[in-house]
Scaffold this motif. Structure first.
Motif, PDB file in Angstrom:
ATOM      1  N   ASN A   1      43.081   4.368  42.448  1.00 23.52           N
ATOM      2  CA  ASN A   1      43.335   5.756  42.072  1.00 23.52           C
ATOM      3  C   ASN A   1      42.056   6.378  41.530  1.00 23.52           C
ATOM      4  O   ASN A   1      41.647   6.097  40.400  1.00 23.52           O
ATOM      5  CB  ASN A   1      44.448   5.805  41.020  1.00 23.52           C
ATOM      6  CG  ASN A   1      44.850   7.226  40.652  1.00 23.52           C
ATOM      7  OD1 ASN A   1      44.299   8.195  41.158  1.00 23.52           O
ATOM      8  ND2 ASN A   1      45.822   7.347  39.760  1.00 23.52           N
TER       9      ASN A   1
ATOM     10  N   HIS B   1      46.577  -2.353  43.303  1.00 20.60           N
ATOM     11  CA  HIS B   1      46.299  -0.933  43.163  1.00 20.60           C
ATOM     12  C   HIS B   1      46.041  -0.487  41.726  1.00 20.60           C
ATOM     13  O   HIS B   1      45.130   0.281  41.469  1.00 20.60           O
ATOM     14  CB  HIS B   1      47.475  -0.122  43.721  1.00 20.60           C
ATOM     15  CG  HIS B   1      47.634  -0.264  45.199  1.00 20.60           C
ATOM     16  ND1 HIS B   1      48.811  -0.004  45.845  1.00 20.60           N
ATOM     17  CD2 HIS B   1      46.778  -0.664  46.159  1.00 20.60           C
ATOM     18  CE1 HIS B   1      48.677  -0.215  47.141  1.00 20.60           C
ATOM     19  NE2 HIS B   1      47.438  -0.637  47.355  1.00 20.60           N
TER      20      HIS B   1
ATOM     21  N   VAL C   1      47.726   1.722  40.042  1.00 23.08           N
ATOM     22  CA  VAL C   1      47.687   3.167  40.245  1.00 23.08           C
ATOM     23  C   VAL C   1      47.732   3.946  38.943  1.00 23.08           C
ATOM     24  O   VAL C   1      47.180   5.047  38.850  1.00 23.08           O
ATOM     25  CB  VAL C   1      48.833   3.603  41.185  1.00 23.08           C
ATOM     26  CG1 VAL C   1      50.187   3.465  40.509  1.00 23.08           C
ATOM     27  CG2 VAL C   1      48.614   5.027  41.685  1.00 23.08           C
TER      28      VAL C   1
ATOM     29  N   ARG D   1      42.994  10.572  44.855  1.00 24.88           N
ATOM     30  CA  ARG D   1      43.641  10.819  43.583  1.00 24.88           C
ATOM     31  C   ARG D   1      45.145  10.590  43.779  1.00 24.88           C
ATOM     32  O   ARG D   1      45.706  11.037  44.781  1.00 24.88           O
ATOM     33  CB  ARG D   1      43.343  12.244  43.104  1.00 24.88           C
ATOM     34  CG  ARG D   1      41.836  12.492  43.008  1.00 24.88           C
ATOM     35  CD  ARG D   1      41.521  13.928  42.672  1.00 24.88           C
ATOM     36  NE  ARG D   1      41.777  14.232  41.260  1.00 24.88           N
ATOM     37  CZ  ARG D   1      40.963  13.921  40.259  1.00 24.88           C
ATOM     38  NH1 ARG D   1      39.811  13.270  40.516  1.00 24.88           N
ATOM     39  NH2 ARG D   1      41.254  14.246  39.018  1.00 24.88           N
ATOM     40  N   ASN D   2      45.765   9.880  42.851  1.00 24.84           N
ATOM     41  CA  ASN D   2      47.145   9.437  43.038  1.00 24.84           C
ATOM     42  C   ASN D   2      48.034   9.885  41.887  1.00 24.84           C
ATOM     43  O   ASN D   2      47.631   9.827  40.715  1.00 24.84           O
ATOM     44  CB  ASN D   2      47.212   7.904  43.085  1.00 24.84           C
ATOM     45  CG  ASN D   2      46.845   7.329  44.434  1.00 24.84           C
ATOM     46  OD1 ASN D   2      47.688   6.793  45.140  1.00 24.84           O
ATOM     47  ND2 ASN D   2      45.562   7.428  44.789  1.00 24.84           N
ATOM     48  N   TYR D   3      49.263  10.265  42.233  1.00 24.80           N
ATOM     49  CA  TYR D   3      50.316  10.446  41.234  1.00 24.80           C
ATOM     50  C   TYR D   3      51.630  10.057  41.884  1.00 24.80           C
ATOM     51  O   TYR D   3      52.020  10.629  42.898  1.00 24.80           O
ATOM     52  CB  TYR D   3      50.387  11.894  40.729  1.00 24.80           C
ATOM     53  CG  TYR D   3      51.349  12.040  39.568  1.00 24.80           C
ATOM     54  CD1 TYR D   3      50.921  11.815  38.268  1.00 24.80           C
ATOM     55  CD2 TYR D   3      52.684  12.368  39.780  1.00 24.80           C
ATOM     56  CE1 TYR D   3      51.804  11.927  37.196  1.00 24.80           C
ATOM     57  CE2 TYR D   3      53.568  12.479  38.724  1.00 24.80           C
ATOM     58  CZ  TYR D   3      53.126  12.260  37.437  1.00 24.80           C
ATOM     59  OH  TYR D   3      53.999  12.361  36.382  1.00 24.80           O
ATOM     60  N   TRP D   4      52.301   9.060  41.298  1.00 23.43           N
ATOM     61  CA  TRP D   4      53.567   8.572  41.828  1.00 23.43           C
ATOM     62  C   TRP D   4      54.664   8.765  40.792  1.00 23.43           C
ATOM     63  O   TRP D   4      54.420   8.737  39.591  1.00 23.43           O
ATOM     64  CB  TRP D   4      53.505   7.074  42.142  1.00 23.43           C
ATOM     65  CG  TRP D   4      52.411   6.615  43.041  1.00 23.43           C
ATOM     66  CD1 TRP D   4      51.472   7.379  43.690  1.00 23.43           C
ATOM     67  CD2 TRP D   4      52.111   5.258  43.387  1.00 23.43           C
ATOM     68  NE1 TRP D   4      50.616   6.578  44.411  1.00 23.43           N
ATOM     69  CE2 TRP D   4      50.983   5.274  44.246  1.00 23.43           C
ATOM     70  CE3 TRP D   4      52.690   4.034  43.057  1.00 23.43           C
ATOM     71  CZ2 TRP D   4      50.430   4.115  44.774  1.00 23.43           C
ATOM     72  CZ3 TRP D   4      52.143   2.879  43.579  1.00 23.43           C
ATOM     73  CH2 TRP D   4      51.028   2.919  44.432  1.00 23.43           C
TER      74      TRP D   4
ATOM     75  N   LEU E   1      48.988  11.537  47.154  1.00 22.30           N
ATOM     76  CA  LEU E   1      47.573  11.223  47.302  1.00 22.30           C
ATOM     77  C   LEU E   1      46.857  12.471  47.795  1.00 22.30           C
ATOM     78  O   LEU E   1      47.301  13.114  48.760  1.00 22.30           O
ATOM     79  CB  LEU E   1      47.342  10.093  48.313  1.00 22.30           C
ATOM     80  CG  LEU E   1      47.911   8.709  48.031  1.00 22.30           C
ATOM     81  CD1 LEU E   1      49.313   8.588  48.599  1.00 22.30           C
ATOM     82  CD2 LEU E   1      47.018   7.630  48.652  1.00 22.30           C
TER      83      LEU E   1
ATOM     84  N   ASP F   1      45.281  18.663  41.508  1.00 24.35           N
ATOM     85  CA  ASP F   1      46.006  17.784  40.589  1.00 24.35           C
ATOM     86  C   ASP F   1      47.282  18.433  40.076  1.00 24.35           C
ATOM     87  O   ASP F   1      48.366  17.835  40.113  1.00 24.35           O
ATOM     88  CB  ASP F   1      45.123  17.395  39.404  1.00 24.35           C
ATOM     89  CG  ASP F   1      44.031  16.392  39.766  1.00 24.35           C
ATOM     90  OD1 ASP F   1      43.989  15.949  40.931  1.00 24.35           O
ATOM     91  OD2 ASP F   1      43.222  16.064  38.875  1.00 24.35           O
TER      92      ASP F   1
END
Length: 456
Positions: A33, A73, A75, A314-317, A380, A387
């Motif tokens: 991430n 990961h 994340v 860039r990750n947000y789960w 992603l 963001d």
């Protein structure tokens, strides 16, 4: 190199130590991430359990914040610390298979790619992540959702024993007979109790496996979702895993050109069996005339690497677990897809649980296993300016479906969403029991960079 600097080598440590300014430091601190950017004071690249013991003792004695990095990961960014010590296990990625006993002993830094390649030659497997780049230890200790879960249970259901370095720098073994309460806690409690240097798994026969991807324009989403839901409500075979996913149409040969780069809805399926069996199980979905079709019977290890997530985004789960998936929930789920970050590798998925996932629900500290459906916004993107939009989409999707939510959540599917969500990962009774285990093995909360359980 920093490993030669006097005073920086922990006693008994035989691995590689890196500090800021070393040629390999920036590569070693980069994680999946790219939204997370931290600079540890030291990265201890361990090569043995003895190295882990030495690194943990060193960090605790000097009051350094400890982060543990497995093979995958990370994340949520909890595999890094700002200024502290990272215990990096990626060099400990061995996999030893005993095909006669159907067990595999796996190093704490192995990925599912390492695991699946080693077991594939014997036509053996267990539930792993949905891509090969996921770490074995992190996924398993958090529970372990994957393609084969409805058939074989979560990854942790096949865990036979774990070797763990605890906060006092000692190596302990946890299984059904030794440190059994710790063994219970490792089925979902994550990295709260120590550093897993080795895990031993029970393996299952898997002589055939089949991957399928059926695609439609996004406008077909509500119909596809209803058809998929009805298929499982009528009793789909436990060999069938997968989900319905909104994604950006990939530029693959089986995807019509007019869907390349466009929002599409897909049924992704992995079947623990032959192509003919998969086609029979998904018959009602094939009858809905998908515009793109890919079906291939192939080694399970190849399936695991066919959909690998690209690093560097860039990750947000997040996630929401549903007790039901009625038409109104489908309408809201489909409607929110228009806000998904695209074109990008983002996905908006709904996954069926049940089968072996539910059967072991009472045994381990994972009440979320009772859910029929799991909604998983998997964001992603590359531009930091996106963001706010990406996070708003993921949170909004979960909020849309709260009416049908169970109140519990699988913590591997989410980032840092606060204490209430950690409690939702276990339920209050399980959390109290986990807290007592934490108090026994890590009373000082040394291992707090995780979905944290506070010591009882």
């Amino acid at each position: 190199m920093s490993e030669t600097i006097e005073g920086w080598r922990p006693q008994g440590f035989g691995g590689v130590l890196l500090r800021d300014g070393d040629s390999q430091y920036d590569e070693a601190r980069a994680i999946f991430n790219s939204m997370i950017d931290k600079r540890p004071g030291m990265i201890a690249q361990c090569e043995s359990a003895a190295d882990v013991e030495a690194a943990v003792r060193y960090g605790v004695e000097r009051g350094l914040e400890l982060a543990v990095r497995g093979g995958g990961h990370g994340v949520a960014g909890m595999a890094l610390t700002e200024g502290g010590l990272v215990v990096d296990l990626r060099r400990m990625n061995s996999v030893q298979v005993d095909p006669d006993a159907r067990i595999a002993r796996v190093g704490g830094g192995a990925t599912w790619g390492d695991f699946d390649r080693a077991t594939q030659k014997y036509l053996l497997a267990t539930t792993g992540g949905r891509v090969s780049t996921t770490g074995v230890a992190g996924l398993t200790l958090g529970g372990g959702s994957g393609w084969l879960e409805r058939k074989f249970g979560l990854a942790s259901d096949s865990l036979i024993s774990a070797e763990l370095v605890t906060a006092d720098g000692q190596l302990v073994i946890a299984d059904e007979t030794k440190n059994s309460e710790l063994f219970w806690a490792l089925h979902g409690g994550g990295g709260n109790f120590g550093v897993a240097t080795a895990l031993t798994f029970r393996l299952h026969q898997l002589p055939a496996a089949t991957l399928a991807l059926l695609l439609w324009p996004a406008s077909a989403g509500p119909d596809v979702l209803r058809g998929y839901r009805d298929l499982f409500e009528k009793g789909a075979p436990e060999e069938l895993g997968g989900g319905v996913i909104y994604l950006t149409g990939p530029p693959e040969d089986f995807v019509p050109e007019h869907l390349h780069g466009q929002l599409v809805v897909a049924v992704g399926a992995v079947y623990a069996g032959t192509e003919a069996e998969l086609r029979a199980a998904l018959g009602p979905l094939f009858a809905m005339s998908p515009e793109g079709v890919m079906v291939a019977e192939m080694p399970y290890a190849d399936i695991q690497s066919a959909l690998d997530d690209p690093p560097g985004f860039r990750n947000y789960w997040s996630a929401e677990h549903l007790a039901s998936f009625p038409d109104e929930a489908i309408r809201r789920f489909a409607g929110r897809s228009a806000e998904m970050p695209a074109p990008s590798p983002s996905q908006q998925a709904v996954l069926p649980w049940g089968g072996a996932v539910r059967r072991a629900a009472e045994r381990w500290p994972q009440p979320h296993r009772q859910a029929d459906w799991v909604v998983h916004p998997f964001g992603l993107w590359s531009d930091p300016a996106d963001d706010e939009r990406g996070i708003r989409w993921a949170r909004g999707l979960c909020a849309d479906l709260e009416e049908w939510a169970t109140g519990y959540v699988y913590l591997n599917f989410i980032g840092n969403e606060g204490r209430n969500r950690v409690l939702a990962g276990f339920g209050e009774d399980n959390y109290r029991r986990l807290s007592r285990v934490k108090g026994e093995y890590d009373p000082g909360n040394v291992f707090h960079l995780n979905q944290n359980i506070e010591p009882g």
